[in-house]
Motif scaffolding. Structure first.
Motif: not given
Ligand SMILES: O=C(N[C@H](Cc1nc2ccccc2[nH]1)C(=O)O)c1cc2ccccc2s1
Length: 167
Positions: A121-135
Motif C-alpha cells: 500500500x505504501x509502494x513497498x516502503x518498510x520505513x527505517x529498520x536497524x539490525x536485528x529487526x528483519x529476517x
C-alpha cells in the motif's frame, strides 16, 4: 584515549552504536556491561564516529517487492488467500519485474501492483529498520546496498524479494 583503545568507530572499546526503533534514533551500547545510553560515551572521537556512521549505517530505509510462493511461511496475502505458485515461478515473476524496472517503471508502482507484503500500500516502503529487526538474509542484503541501489533476488522464509535502499 589512544587509537589502540578505540575501535574503528571512534568509540572506546567495546562500545557499539545501535538503532532504537521506538525512539527512532541511535544509542550507544556496551555489550560487556550491558549499559546503554543516548549520549556518546566518555572518550569518544566524535569525528571518527561521524565518519564511521557514514560508511556503516546503523539503520536503513528500504522499499521491497515480495513474491510469496507455496513454501512461504504464510502463503497468503491481499492478492490471494491461498498462494500456490512454486518458488521457481515466483523468481521468474521477480525477474520480469527487474526487466520492467530497467525499462524505467517505478519501484513503488511495481510494488503496489505485485508485492505480497502488506507494505504494498505504501509502494513497498518498510520505513527505517536497524539490525536485528528483519529476517537475517533480508537484513544482510539491505545493509549491503548503497542508497538508491536495488538488490538481486533475495530469499527469506516469507518468499523472494527485490529490495531498493532509499535512505
Ligand atoms: O512482515 C511483513 N509483512 C509480511 C511479509 C514480509 N516478510 C518480510 C521479510 C523481510 C522484510 C519484509 C517482509 N515482509 C506479510 O505481509 O505477510 C511486514 C509488513 C510491513 C509493513 C510496513 C512496515 C514494515 C513491515 S514488515
Amino acid at each position: 584515549a589512544t587509537a589502540m583503545s578505540e575501535a574503528a568507530n571512534g568509540l572506546p572499546a567495546p562500545w557499539t552504536v545501535r538503532y532504537s526503533k521506538s525512539k527512532k534514533r541511535e544509542y550507544f551500547f556496551n555489550p560487556e556491561t550491558k549499559a546503554s545510553q543516548w549520549e556518546e560515551p566518555e572518550g569518544t572521537d566524535h569525528g571518527l564516529l561521524k565518519q564511521y556512521l557514514a560508511e556503516h549505517p546503523v539503520r536503513v530505509r528500504c522499499l521491497h517487492i515480495l513474491c510469496k510462493h507455496s513454501d512461504s511461511r504464510r502463503p497468503a496475502s491481499h492478492r490471494s488467500e491461498h498462494i500456490t505458485i512454486s518458488k521457481a515461478e515466483a523468481i521468474e515473476e521477480l525477474q520480469e519485474i527487474q526487466r520492467r524496472l530497467e525499462s524505467g517503471e517505478s519501484f513503488e508502482s511495481l510494488a503496489k501492483e505485485r508485492s505480497d507484503c502488506s507494505s504494498y500500500k505504501r509502494g513497498g516502503d518498510l520505513g527505517f529498520f536497524g539490525k536485528g529487526e528483519m529476517q537475517g538474509s533480508f537484513e544482510k542484503a539491505a545493509f549491503a546496498l548503497k542508497v538508491g541501489e536495488t538488490s538481486g533476488v533475495v530469499e527469506t522464509e516469507s518468499g523472494v524479494h527485490l529490495i531498493k535502499r532509499v535512505q
